[in-house]
Enzyme design. Structure first.
Site, PDB file in Angstrom:
ATOM      1  N   HIS A  83       0.826  -1.216   0.000  1.00 39.75           N
ATOM      2  CA  HIS A  83       0.000   0.000   0.000  1.00 39.75           C
ATOM      3  C   HIS A  83       0.857   1.262   0.000  1.00 39.75           C
ATOM      4  O   HIS A  83       0.365   2.339  -0.344  1.00 39.75           O
ATOM      5  CB  HIS A  83      -1.062  -0.016   1.112  1.00 39.75           C
ATOM      6  CG  HIS A  83      -0.614   0.366   2.486  1.00 39.75           C
ATOM      7  ND1 HIS A  83      -0.321  -0.550   3.469  1.00 39.75           N
ATOM      8  CD2 HIS A  83      -0.426   1.575   3.057  1.00 39.75           C
ATOM      9  CE1 HIS A  83       0.016   0.075   4.582  1.00 39.75           C
ATOM     10  NE2 HIS A  83      -0.037   1.367   4.362  1.00 39.75           N
ATOM     11  N   ASP A 205       1.199  -7.637   2.428  1.00 35.90           N
ATOM     12  CA  ASP A 205       1.297  -6.206   2.125  1.00 35.90           C
ATOM     13  C   ASP A 205       2.765  -5.771   1.976  1.00 35.90           C
ATOM     14  O   ASP A 205       3.314  -5.094   2.832  1.00 35.90           O
ATOM     15  CB  ASP A 205       0.596  -5.414   3.235  1.00 35.90           C
ATOM     16  CG  ASP A 205       0.299  -3.976   2.810  1.00 35.90           C
ATOM     17  OD1 ASP A 205       0.878  -3.515   1.807  1.00 35.90           O
ATOM     18  OD2 ASP A 205      -0.505  -3.315   3.496  1.00 35.90           O
ATOM     19  N   SER A 612       3.959   2.355   8.463  1.00 35.88           N
ATOM     20  CA  SER A 612       3.749   1.362   7.423  1.00 35.88           C
ATOM     21  C   SER A 612       5.040   1.135   6.658  1.00 35.88           C
ATOM     22  O   SER A 612       5.707   2.093   6.260  1.00 35.88           O
ATOM     23  CB  SER A 612       2.673   1.834   6.448  1.00 35.88           C
ATOM     24  OG  SER A 612       1.425   1.438   6.926  1.00 35.88           O
TER      25      SER A 612
HETATM   26  N1  ARG Z   1      -4.856   0.605   7.647  1.00 38.84           N
HETATM   27  C1  ARG Z   1      -3.567   0.712   6.999  1.00 38.84           C
HETATM   28  C2  ARG Z   1      -3.075   2.155   7.078  1.00 38.84           C
HETATM   29  O1  ARG Z   1      -3.563   2.919   7.836  1.00 38.84           O
HETATM   30  C3  ARG Z   1      -3.582   0.171   5.622  1.00 38.84           C
HETATM   31  C4  ARG Z   1      -4.342   0.962   4.601  1.00 38.84           C
HETATM   32  C5  ARG Z   1      -4.270   0.423   3.205  1.00 38.84           C
HETATM   33  N2  ARG Z   1      -5.105  -0.761   3.016  1.00 38.84           N
HETATM   34  C6  ARG Z   1      -6.438  -0.727   2.693  1.00 38.84           C
HETATM   35  N3  ARG Z   1      -7.081  -1.867   2.574  1.00 38.84           N
HETATM   36  N4  ARG Z   1      -7.091   0.383   2.512  1.00 38.84           N
HETATM   37  O2  ARG Z   1      -2.502   2.775   6.222  1.00 38.84           O
HETATM   38  N1  GLU Z   2      -1.309   1.510   7.637  1.00 34.64           N
HETATM   39  C1  GLU Z   2      -0.712   2.568   8.403  1.00 34.64           C
HETATM   40  C2  GLU Z   2       0.311   3.365   7.602  1.00 34.64           C
HETATM   41  O1  GLU Z   2       0.149   3.548   6.429  1.00 34.64           O
HETATM   42  C3  GLU Z   2      -0.141   1.996   9.636  1.00 34.64           C
HETATM   43  C4  GLU Z   2      -1.267   1.657  10.501  1.00 34.64           C
HETATM   44  C5  GLU Z   2      -1.265   2.487  11.755  1.00 34.64           C
HETATM   45  O2  GLU Z   2      -1.846   3.582  11.764  1.00 34.64           O
HETATM   46  O3  GLU Z   2      -0.643   1.992  12.700  1.00 34.64           O
HETATM   47  O4  GLU Z   2       1.262   3.923   8.125  1.00 34.64           O
END
Ligand code: ARG
Ligand code: GLU
Length: 676
Positions: A83, A205, A612
């Site tokens: 991502h 991921d 991330s």
């Molecule tokens: N929750 C993660 C973050 O905050 C991953 C986001 C990307 N993945 C998704 N299925 N939208 O960035």
């Molecule tokens: N998916 C998040 C990022 O893009 C990390 C998830 C979180 O907030 O810990 O950094």
């Protein structure tokens, strides 16, 4: 009795801060060494950060604008999240080369794909410049001098502890970054928005890039003559895996936390801000989802937008739950009471809390107004596109060429529905006396908010790519946009609730006072997208009464979710085949009595957005996973960390290796890694 209670509460706070909470500055990590070593860390503070010789920090980069990445070979090979690479992968994709859907693997260096606009930054060094600034040195002079130290260098000075300390960060950026490989989205985004922020999780991921430099190993713009960058340090990769209880540390760039804010701020987050933003985004998501259900083309067109809106939407829901469950606001009120009692006879601090409470009283509505604009009128796309078109025309650019990618993923009827919903919400929620007159006039002129929106979408030339180039400043969408931006209260924008206008300045003295008073507490600066270390251990947790969530997931769990009918759970055939044949090669291992491949794991590392792509490193300094998420119920850790429930989610490095090797067929990449 009362004294005992006070002591107990104080002990609770200090214990909590020792229990894996904290995002520590690498240059000061020696203060945590005792605790880290007691938890299983086998290296030294100098192994983590050293300016005189290579250290782990030389293997960690800020990837793009807001992710982390890590170097895993002496030849510039880099791992981050799928991502995080998504934008770059999408820009490289076309209908003929759909790397998002099918994945991509360069089979030689020559096949690696340059990613225009993508850069990575290494931290060269950090330095406490508090004394230099206090002695009168100019901020800008310090920054400029540091930036002149080498090719590709840039620097910034960041406040820590709300300005009680200032650190200089000197970075070196590399702009020639190339895509080496990515799994198909069915692996890299497996589970999609349904599983996002959830555990158990089965997402692969990750994506693979390579950093290039000139022949002198210096940063250089893309050139076919560039060669792989030789980092001072790269991370060895552990193929042994992890088990519950193992030490883990995360090294990366967490973006934004607010651990020291007053109860007023926590009340605002949980009672006002998050609920409002959740409700507004629910409306937008409902409109988009309904359109997606009507038409498969729209589902693809709006997939990225939907995901973007849903990400924070889900996070906030967990944050509210978490704050309520922990009683964070009440705990803070109690803490503030005890602080006030201590401060009462100290003239420099005695009125501090009163001033801060009063400032929140004055500023809350302003911040609310800013958030309301940001989540409603500012989000509408067609007005934004009209603004962009005018800018392109001003610069004599090619409107059709520059706007093509916006129109490709745009549906004016969806935007019209969003505009009606968001304008109605804006009008319904705006505080007394804050409605811009120009907007009120327009609504009156057309008879209703809906009628005004219809007028815009019926007559704007921005609605259609074919007429986009004819948009002028008098176009109703352009007019609407300029009216909104003219009234947008940008002066109240803030990175979080400690940063509000008129409140920010109190937090410096407040934190200084807290440090004098609460000497047991282990203070760490709020995250601000500077390099940090957090540590903890691999751990499951009690999800609900009697329901324990184990710390790891496996390929068998992916197969259990398999459903070709559901986009998010359509397992790629290659994985089905590998599973059916138990064809795991060296990556198979026995977990809970079954031959399988490990996929993801959770740990107690304190993380946030920006982490991330960060490396998860074991006690011997080896890479065991790549961080990519938290569980949604633990997202209140941006405000209060709870070691019992807060878990970060990582993809197991063995799954990464398995996918590169057995699914991607790019096993040659493993040869340049240092596998242990
Ligand atoms: N929750 C993660 C973050 O905050 C991953 C986001 C990307 N993945 C998704 N299925 N939208 O960035
Ligand atoms: N998916 C998040 C990022 O893009 C990390 C998830 C979180 O907030 O810990 O950094």
């Amino acid at each position: 009795m009362k004294k005992l209670f006070v002591l107990l509460v104080a002990a609770m706070f200090s214990l909590e801060s020792l229990a894996d909470e904290g995002m520590w500055l690498p240059s000061l990590i020696s203060s945590r060494m005792k605790d880290m070593r007691s938890k299983g860390f086998r290296l030294t503070a100098k192994d983590i950060y050293d300016i005189n010789s290579a250290s782990l920090k030389d293997a960690v980069v800020l990837f793009g604008g807001g992710c982390t990445g890590e170097l895993v070979s002496a030849e510039g090979l880099l791992l981050t999240n799928h991502h995080c690479g998504y934008g770059a992968i999408q820009r490289l994709s076309s209908v003929e080369h759909d790397y998002l859907t099918y994945g991509f693997w360069a089979m030689s260096r020559a096949e690696e794909l340059p990613c225009e606009g993508l850069s990575v930054s290494f931290l060269v060094r950090m330095e406490d410049v508090t004394a230099r600034l206090a002695a009168g040195e100019e901020r800008k002079a310090i920054i400029d001098a540091a930036a002149a130290e080498g090719k590709g260098f840039h620097a910034s000075i960041e406040d820590m502890y709300y300005g009680n300390q200032q650190f200089l960060f000197v970075y070196r950026s590399f702009n020639d970054v190339r895509l080496v490989g990515t799994p198909p989205s069915a692996i890299g985004k497996f589970g999609g928005d349904t599983d996002n922020w959830m555990w158990p999780r089965h997402t692969g991921d990750f994506s693979v890039f390579r950093v290039y430099a000139d022949k002198e190993n210096q940063p250089a713009a893309y050139s076919p003559d560039n060669v792989p960058y030789r980092p001072a340090r790269h991370l060895p990769v552990s193929t042994k895996g992890i088990s519950e209880g193992d030490f883990t540390m995360i090294y990366g760039f967490p973006g934004n936390t607010q651990e020291y804010v007053l109860s007023d701020a926590v009340d605002y987050i949980a009672d006002v801000s998050d609920p409002m933003k959740i409700a507004l985004r629910t409306k937008r998501l409902d409109i988009i989802s309904a359109a997606q259900e009507r038409d498969p083309g729209t589902r693809i067109q709006y997939a990225a937008k939907h995901a973007g809106i849903a990400n924070a939407w889900k996070k906030w829901q967990g944050e509210v739950l978490g704050i309520r469950r922990l009683g964070t606001a009440d705990k803070k009120r109690e803490y503030e009471k005890r602080f006030a009692a201590w401060a009462a006879d100290k003239p420099q601090y005695a009125s501090l809390l009163d001033s801060m409470h009063a400032a929140y009283g004055r500023q809350k509505e302003n911040y609310y107004l800013y958030e309301l604009y940001a989540e409603t009128l500012m989000t509408l796309e067609m007005p934004q596109m009209a603004e962009r078109i005018l800018k392109i025309k001003e610069e004599n650019g090619d409107v059709a060429a520059k706007m093509a990618r916006y129109y490709r993923d745009f549906d004016a009827s969806i935007d019209r529905a969003l505009a009606k919903a968001m304008l109605a919400e804006f009008v319904g929620r705006i505080p007394q006396g804050r409605m811009p007159q120009a907007l009120a006039d327009k609504i009156a002129q057309y008879g209703s908010a809906d009628a005004y929106v219809d007028h815009i979408y019926d007559t704007s030339l921005a609605a259609d790519a074919a007429t986009a180039a004819e948009v002028t400043a008098e176009d109703p969408a352009a007019e609407f946009r300029s009216m909104v931006t003219a009234n947008y209260p940008r002066e109240y924008r803030a990175r979080n609730l400690s940063d509000l206008k008129d409140i920010k300045r109190w937090y410096g003295p407040y934190l200084k006072a807290l440090m004098e008073w609460d000497t047991e507490r282990a203070f760490y600066p709020d995250a601000n997208l500077t390099l940090r270390v957090a540590y903890g251990s691999v751990a499951g947790y009690e999800y609900a009464d009697g329901e324990y969530h184990r710390c790891n997931t496996t390929l068998d769990g992916i197969i259990a979710k398999d459903n070709p009918e559901i986009y998010d759970y359509n397992v790629p055939q290659s994985l089905r085949d590998a599973w059916a044949a138990k064809d795991y090669g060296r990556w198979g291992c026995v977990i809970n009595g079954k031959l399988t491949v490990p996929v993801c794991f959770i740990a107690t590392n304190h993380t946030t957005g920006g982490n991330s792509g960060s490396p998860i490193i074991n006690g011997r300094g080896e890479l065991v996973g790549i961080n990519f998420d938290r569980t949604w119920r633990s997202t209140m850790s941006d405000v209060e960390f709870d070691p019992a429930i807060c878990r970060n989610i990582s993809v197991d490095i063995r799954y990464v290796l398995f996918v590169i090797d057995r699914i991607g067929g790019a096993s040659y990449l493993l040869d340049e890694m240092t596998l242990r």
